[in-house]
Design an enzyme around this catalytic site. Structure first.
Site, PDB file in Angstrom:
ATOM      1  N   ARG A  15       0.815  -1.226   0.000  1.00 19.44           N
ATOM      2  CA  ARG A  15       0.000   0.000   0.000  1.00 19.44           C
ATOM      3  C   ARG A  15       0.845   1.272   0.000  1.00 19.44           C
ATOM      4  NH1 ARG A  15      -3.709  -0.280   4.904  1.00 19.44           N
ATOM      5  NH2 ARG A  15      -1.987  -1.515   5.731  1.00 19.44           N
ATOM      6  N   LYS A  18      -1.040   4.525  -0.965  1.00 15.81           N
ATOM      7  CA  LYS A  18      -1.893   5.053   0.112  1.00 15.81           C
ATOM      8  C   LYS A  18      -1.071   5.907   1.076  1.00 15.81           C
ATOM      9  CE  LYS A  18      -4.040   3.424   4.353  1.00 15.81           C
ATOM     10  NZ  LYS A  18      -5.418   3.912   4.220  1.00 15.81           N
ATOM     11  N   LYS A 111     -20.553   3.861  -5.960  1.00 16.82           N
ATOM     12  CA  LYS A 111     -19.915   2.566  -6.215  1.00 16.82           C
ATOM     13  C   LYS A 111     -19.769   2.288  -7.704  1.00 16.82           C
ATOM     14  CE  LYS A 111     -19.906   1.128  -1.979  1.00 16.82           C
ATOM     15  NZ  LYS A 111     -19.792   0.153  -0.937  1.00 16.82           N
ATOM     16  N   SER A 436     -19.995   3.745  14.222  1.00 11.98           N
ATOM     17  CA  SER A 436     -18.596   3.874  14.614  1.00 11.98           C
ATOM     18  C   SER A 436     -18.256   5.313  14.965  1.00 11.98           C
ATOM     19  CB  SER A 436     -17.700   3.377  13.488  1.00 11.98           C
ATOM     20  OG  SER A 436     -17.929   4.124  12.333  1.00 11.98           O
ATOM     21  N   ARG A 518      -8.218   4.805   0.549  1.00 12.28           N
ATOM     22  CA  ARG A 518      -8.783   3.815   1.453  1.00 12.28           C
ATOM     23  C   ARG A 518      -8.794   2.428   0.813  1.00 12.28           C
ATOM     24  NH1 ARG A 518     -11.278   2.530   5.894  1.00 12.28           N
ATOM     25  NH2 ARG A 518     -13.235   1.386   5.690  1.00 12.28           N
ATOM     26  N   CYS A 519      -8.260   1.478   1.569  1.00  9.45           N
ATOM     27  CA  CYS A 519      -8.225   0.102   1.084  1.00  9.45           C
ATOM     28  C   CYS A 519      -8.980  -0.783   2.062  1.00  9.45           C
ATOM     29  CB  CYS A 519      -6.784  -0.384   1.012  1.00  9.45           C
ATOM     30  SG  CYS A 519      -5.769   0.626  -0.065  1.00  9.45           S
ATOM     31  N   TRP A 564     -18.765  -7.914   0.851  1.00  6.77           N
ATOM     32  CA  TRP A 564     -17.451  -7.355   1.157  1.00  6.77           C
ATOM     33  C   TRP A 564     -16.444  -8.418   1.555  1.00  6.77           C
ATOM     34  CZ3 TRP A 564     -19.246  -2.316   4.123  1.00  6.77           C
ATOM     35  CH2 TRP A 564     -19.912  -1.496   3.207  1.00  6.77           C
ATOM     36  N   ASP A 602     -26.674  -3.452   9.621  1.00  6.80           N
ATOM     37  CA  ASP A 602     -26.213  -2.653   8.484  1.00  6.80           C
ATOM     38  C   ASP A 602     -26.250  -3.456   7.201  1.00  6.80           C
ATOM     39  OD1 ASP A 602     -25.588  -0.358   9.989  1.00  6.80           O
ATOM     40  OD2 ASP A 602     -23.656  -1.206  10.588  1.00  6.80           O
ATOM     41  N   HIS A 697     -17.594  11.717   4.481  1.00  7.12           N
ATOM     42  CA  HIS A 697     -16.388  11.404   3.713  1.00  7.12           C
ATOM     43  C   HIS A 697     -15.476  12.609   3.574  1.00  7.12           C
ATOM     44  CE1 HIS A 697     -19.134   8.163   2.518  1.00  7.12           C
ATOM     45  NE2 HIS A 697     -18.036   7.462   2.633  1.00  7.12           N
TER      46      HIS A 697
HETATM   47  N1  GLN Z   1     -22.098   0.732  11.616  1.00  6.98           N
HETATM   48  C1  GLN Z   1     -21.102   0.970  10.641  1.00  6.98           C
HETATM   49  C2  GLN Z   1     -20.253   2.162  11.031  1.00  6.98           C
HETATM   50  O1  GLN Z   1     -20.754   3.105  11.553  1.00  6.98           O
HETATM   51  C3  GLN Z   1     -21.707   1.211   9.291  1.00  6.98           C
HETATM   52  C4  GLN Z   1     -20.695   1.522   8.269  1.00  6.98           C
HETATM   53  C5  GLN Z   1     -21.190   1.454   6.833  1.00  6.98           C
HETATM   54  O2  GLN Z   1     -22.325   1.506   6.547  1.00  6.98           O
HETATM   55  N2  GLN Z   1     -20.320   1.367   5.888  1.00  6.98           N
HETATM   56  O3  GLN Z   1     -19.080   2.190  10.808  1.00  6.98           O
END
Ligand code: GLN
Ligand code: ZN
Length: 756
Positions: A15, A18, A111, A436, A518-519, A564, A602, A697
Site C-alpha cells: 500500500r 496510500k 460505487k 462507529s 482507502r483500502c 465485502w 447494516d 467522507h
Molecule cells: N455501523 C457501521 C459504522 O458506523 C456502518 C458503516 C457502513 O455503513 N459502511 O461504521
C-alpha cells in the site's frame, strides 16, 4: 495468441501509494516526492507483468484517486466551484474534487458497478465546455516507453464517462455532451499515435447493463467517429462484470479492432462469441477472474477456451483477466499466516498473471509444456471440494430447516411502531449516529499491538472499555437520543464478525482499493458458516450499562458480509447468505435477551450487490430479503430493528427496501441534497427514515443551518414522525474534533426543528 491484462492494482504491494498520498495530504511530503513514489510503483508493476511474460502491458491504469476522476480532469469537466483557471489540473484541485476541503465540497462519489470500488461521479454544468486539462495519459505512456514498453493506455470510454456522469442543472441525458467530448477523445488518440502507441483501450463497462436504444446508437456512432480519425492506432473495447447480453448484437456495427469478453462473471458471453462473427476482430478472453481470489481451475479454463476457439481466428485471440486486477489483492506470497491448505486454493494479482501465462503456454507451446502444472492445479482444486474445512453437515441441516414463519416478525409494522414508541420514549426527530466513532491512531495501534501479542487481553479490553466510556459520555453531553458503543473493538465491520465465525479466513496483506487512499482487506468465506459464541453482546451490554438512554446493538447484515468478502464459488451465493443469516439471527436474539432495545443490522451493500442486469433482480431480492428477515424476525415487537445503507439510490428498489420490514432505515443523502427521498415519498414508505444530514467522507464541518435546511427539505418528503436525524454514515475515518463539532450542530439543528 497473446496475453494481456486489463489493468493492474496501483496501490503497491504494501500500500505504498496510500501512505504516500496521505503523507502528501498532511503536508509531510511535497509533490515531487509523491510523484517519485508513483513513478516507482508504475515501473515495478510493468516489470512484474513483463517477468510473468504478459505480452501486452497497460499504462494510464494508474491513478492518484480514481480513474473516473482522472477522465473528468482529462476532458476538463471541472465543476466551477473549484475555480480552476489553469492549463492543467494541479494536484490541489484534483484532490479538492475528490475529497473537498474546508472551503469547498467534494464531488459525488458512488460505487463502481457491483464492486466495492468507488468512483467520483462526473459532474456537468449547464453549458459545460470540455477541453483537455490533463496530459497524464501522455506522460504515463512516454514514461513506460522510456522503460522500453510500448504500453496500451487505458481510458474510460466516452459512453461510460457520460452515462455515469450527472448534469447538475438539467434533467436531460448527459449524452448531450457527446459531440463535445468525442473530438477530445480523437485528440487523445492522435496524441498517442504520434508518440507511437499501437493500441488504446476504452473501458465501456456500461455494456454490461441494459442499454436504451439511444444509448446503443450513441455507442455505435461514437466508435465510428473515433475509428475514422484514429490513423494507425487500434482500438480495444472492453466491458466486464457481466455478459453483454443483448448488447452483443451491436458488435458487428462497432468499429473497434478488439473486443474483450468477461468469461468469469459473464456466463452467457461464451455463447455470444460462438454465435457472432468475430473473425475480423481480435477477441480478448477474460478467463482469469480479476475480482476474486480463487485459484483458477486451469483445466476448466482451457476447456472453455477450446469451446470458442473454432469460431475464432487463433492469431487474433488474447488471453486476459476478466477485468482489471484493481479488484484483486496484490500478492499471495505475503500470506505467511494463512492456513496452508486454504492458501493452496488462492491466487492474487501476481499469481493471476502467472495463470494467464500458463494458459497461453498450453495453447502456444502445447500441453507438454504445462502438464505438471496442470496436474498440481487439478489436485488443489479437488482437495478443496472434499475438504472437511469446507463442509459442515450441521450447518447444511440448519439451512434446510428454515421455515416461512422464521421470516416474519410477530406483528406488522404499524402495531410494532406503537409498542416501540412506548418502550423507547424518544423525542420527535430522534438523533443518532450510524455506529462507529473515530478510529484514532491510538485505537489502531492498540489493536495491532494486541493482535501481535504485544499487549495482554486484559490491557486491551480495559483500553476499549475506556474508549467506549468516553464515547458514551460524549454522546450524552452532546444530547444524542440513541447512543452507540462506538465500535472500537472492530477493525472493520465485516472482518470483526468474520473472525468470530467458522468458515472465514483472513489475509494479512490482501488489500484492495475501495476509494482514494482507502483500502479494504476482505475476508475469505471458504466453508460452511458457524457461530461458536455471541459476538457483540459483551460490548453492547457493557455500553448499555453506562447509560439510561438506549444503546443500539450493531451488526453487519448477511448481504454485506458476503459482498465485502471474497465468497466461495462452490455453492450458490444464496446458500452462503442463508448460512450467514442464521448466524446473525442467533446474535440478534442474544442481544435482545441481554436487554438491548434497538438493533441495527447494516446492509450498506444491498444495492451494490444487485445484479447489473434487471432480469436478475427479482431472484436476487428474493434471497437477500429472506436473509435479512431471517436475521431480524426472531424477536419481540418492542425491539426496534434499524438498518443502514450508504450510497443508495432507491427509486428502482424501494419496494424491496420496504419488504425488509425494518423499523428504521438510515441512508446517505447529504451529497445529493435529499433528492433520494423522492422515492420514499412516492412509495409512501411506512417506516422510520434517517436521511444523512452531513457527508462524513469529507473533513468539513457542516453548519447548523445547512443541516436544518436539509432536514426541512426532508420534511417535505416525509412525515414528521418518520424522520430521524443522523450523519450519512459511520464516523470511524474522521477525527474527534470535527466529529464533535459536527454532531453538536446536528443536535442543535434537530432541536430547532422540534420547535418549529
Ligand atoms: N455501523 C457501521 C459504522 O458506523 C456502518 C458503516 C457502513 O455503513 N459502511 O461504521
Ligand atoms: Zn454507511
Amino acid at each position: 495468441m497473446k496475453s494481456t491484462i486489463l489493468g493492474f492494482p496501483r496501490i503497491g504491494k504494501k500500500r505504498e501509494l496510500k501512505f504516500a498520498v496521505e503523507k502528501f495530504w498532511r503536508g509531510e511530503i511535497d509533490e515531487p516526492e509523491l510523484q517519485k513514489v508513483a513513478a516507482h510503483l508504475r515501473r515495478e508493476h510493468l516489470l512484474l507483468q513483463k517477468r510473468a511474460r504478459i505480452d501486452y502491458l497497460t499504462s494510464n491504469d494508474f491513478s492518484f484517486y480514481d480513474q473516473m476522476l482522472d477522465m473528468s480532469c482529462t476532458l476538463g469537466a471541472i465543476p466551477e466551484r473549484y475555480n480552476f483557471k489553469g492549463k492543467e489540473v494541479d494536484l490541489k484541485t484534483y484532490f479538492q474534487m475528490a475529497r473537498g476541503d474546508k472551503d469547498v465540497t467534494a464531488m459525488e462519489m458512488t460505487k463502481w458497478f457491483d464492486t466495492n470500488y468507488h468512483y467520483i461521479v462526473p459532474e456537468f454544468s449547464k453549458n459545460q465546455k470540455f477541453s483537455i486539462k490533463s496530459y497524464k495519459y501522455l506522460r504515463e505512456y512516454t514514461e513506460s516507453k522510456k522503460l522500453l514498453f510500448n504500453t496500451r493506455p487505458v481510458f474510460i470510454g466516452p459512453l461510460t464517462f457520460l452515462l455515469l456522469g450527472k448534469n447538475k442543472f438539467e434533467e436531460e441525458s448527459t449524452l448531450v455532451h457527446l459531440d463535445k467530448v468525442l473530438p477530445l477523445y480523437q485528440k487523445i488518440i492522435n496524441d498517442l499515435e504520434k508518440e507511437g502507441a499501437s493500441w488504446i483501450q476504452f473501458d465501456e463497462p456500461i455494456l454490461s447493463l441494459d442499454l436504451k436504444e439511444d444509448e446503443k446508437k450513441a455507442l455505435i456512432y461514437s466508435y465510428k467517429q473515433l475509428s475514422s480519425k484514429k490513423g494507425g492506432v487500434k482500438l480495444f473495447l472492453t466491458s466486464y462484470f457481466e455478459d453483454y447480453g443483448q448488447n452483443s448484437k451491436l458488435f458487428p456495427l462497432l468499429e473497434v479492432d478488439a473486443i474483450h469478453f468477461d468469461l468469469c462473471a459473464g456466463t452467457n458471453n461464451l455463447e455470444s462469441i460462438k454465435s457472432i462473427d468475430l473473425k475480423e476482430k481480435v477477441v480478448s478472453l477474460g478467463i482469469v477472474d480479476g475480482r476474486n481470489i480463487w485459484r483458477n481451475h486451469l483445466a476448466q479454463s482451457i476447456a472453455k477456451i477450446n469451446e470458442v476457439l473454432p469460431s475464432l481466428c487463433n492469431e487474433n485471440v488474447w488471453l486476459s483477466t476478466s477485468c482489471s486486477l484493481l479488484h484483486s489483492p496484490y500478492d499471495l506470497n505475503f500470506e505467511k499466516k494463512i492456513d496452508q491448505e486454504i492458501k493452496n486454493w488462492l491466487s492474487f494479482s501476481v499469481q493471476k498473471l502467472e495463470e494467464v501465462s500458463i494458459i497461453k503456454d498450453y495453447f502456444k507451446k502445447g500441453i507438454k509444456s504445462v502438464e505438471q502444472l496442470l496436474r498440481i492445479n487439478d489436485y488443489a482444486m479437488r482437495s478443496k471440494k472434499n475438504s472437511l474445512k469446507v463442509n459442515r453437515i450441521e450447518v447444511k441441516e440448519k439451512v434446510s430447516k428454515i421455515t416461512g414463519t422464521m421470516l416474519k416478525r410477530k406483528s406488522e409494522f404499524k402495531k410494532r411502531k406503537l409498542t416501540q414508541e412506548k418502550a423507547l420514549g424518544l423525542p420527535k426527530f430522534p438523533t443518532t449516529t450510524i455506529g462507529s466513532f473515530p478510529q484514532t491512531k491510538e485505537v489502531r495501534t492498540m489493536r495491532s499491538s494486541f493482535k501481535k501479542g504485544k499487549i495482554p487481553l486484559q490491557e486491551y479490553t480495559n483500553f476499549i472499555r475506556e474508549k467506549t466510556q468516553e464515547t458514551l459520555k460524549i454522546q450524552e453531553d452532546l444530547g444524542l437520543d440513541v447512543l452507540v458503543h462506538g465500535e472500537f473493538e472492530r477493525n472493520d465491520m465485516v472482518e470483526y464478525f468474520g473472525e468470530l465465525i467458522e468458515g472465514f479466513a483472513f489475509t494479512i496483506n490482501g488489500w484492495v482499493q475501495s476509494y482514494g487512499s482507502r483500502c479494504v482487506k476482505p475476508p475469505i468465506i471458504y466453508g460452511d458458516l458457524k457461530r461458536t459464541s455471541p459476538m457483540t453482546v459483551g460490548w453492547s451490554s457493557y455500553a448499555q450499562s453506562l447509560t439510561k438512554k438506549p444503546v443500539k446493538g450493531m451488526l453487519t447484515g448477511p448481504v454485506t458480509m458476503l459482498k465485502w468478502s471474497f465468497v466461495r464459488n462452490d455453492i450458490p451465493y444464496d446458500q452462503v447468505s442463508k448460512q450467514m443469516a442464521l448466524v446473525l439471527r442467533d446474535e440478534v436474539n442474544d442481544l435482545e435477551d441481554a436487554g438491548i432495545k434497538i438493533i441495527q443490522i447494516d446492509e450498506p451493500a444491498l444495492k451494490e450487490a444487485m445484479p447489473l442486469k434487471s432480469s436478475k433482480w427479482s431472484e436476487y431480492f428474493n434471497w437477500s430479503i429472506q436473509s435479512f428477515r431471517l436475521c431480524s424476525s426472531g424477536i419481540k415487537d418492542e425491539t426496534q430493528i434499524h438498518t443502514h445503507m450508504c450510497y443508495s439510490e432507491f427509486n428502482d428498489i424501494i419496494d424491496n427496501i420496504a419488504a425488509l420490514d425494518a423499523d428504521v432505515i438510515s441512508i446517505e443523502t447529504s451529497r445529493s441534497q435529499m433528492e433520494l427521498l423522492e422515492a420514499f415519498k412516492n412509495f409512501q414508505y411506512p417506516s422510520g427514515i434517517g436521511p444523512g444530514v452531513y457527508d462524513i467522507h469529507s473533513p468539513r464541518v457542516p453548519t447548523k443551518d445547512e443541516m436544518k435546511e436539509l432536514l426541512t427539505k426532508a420534511k417535505e418528503y416525509l412525515n414528521s414522525d418518520q424522520l430521524w436525524v443522523n450523519p450519512d454514515c459511520g464516523l470511524k475515518t474522521r477525527g474527534w474534533k470535527e466529529v464533535t463539532a459536527s454532531l453538536y450542530k446536528m443536535v442543535e439543528a434537530a432541536k430547532e426543528l422540534r420547535e418549529l
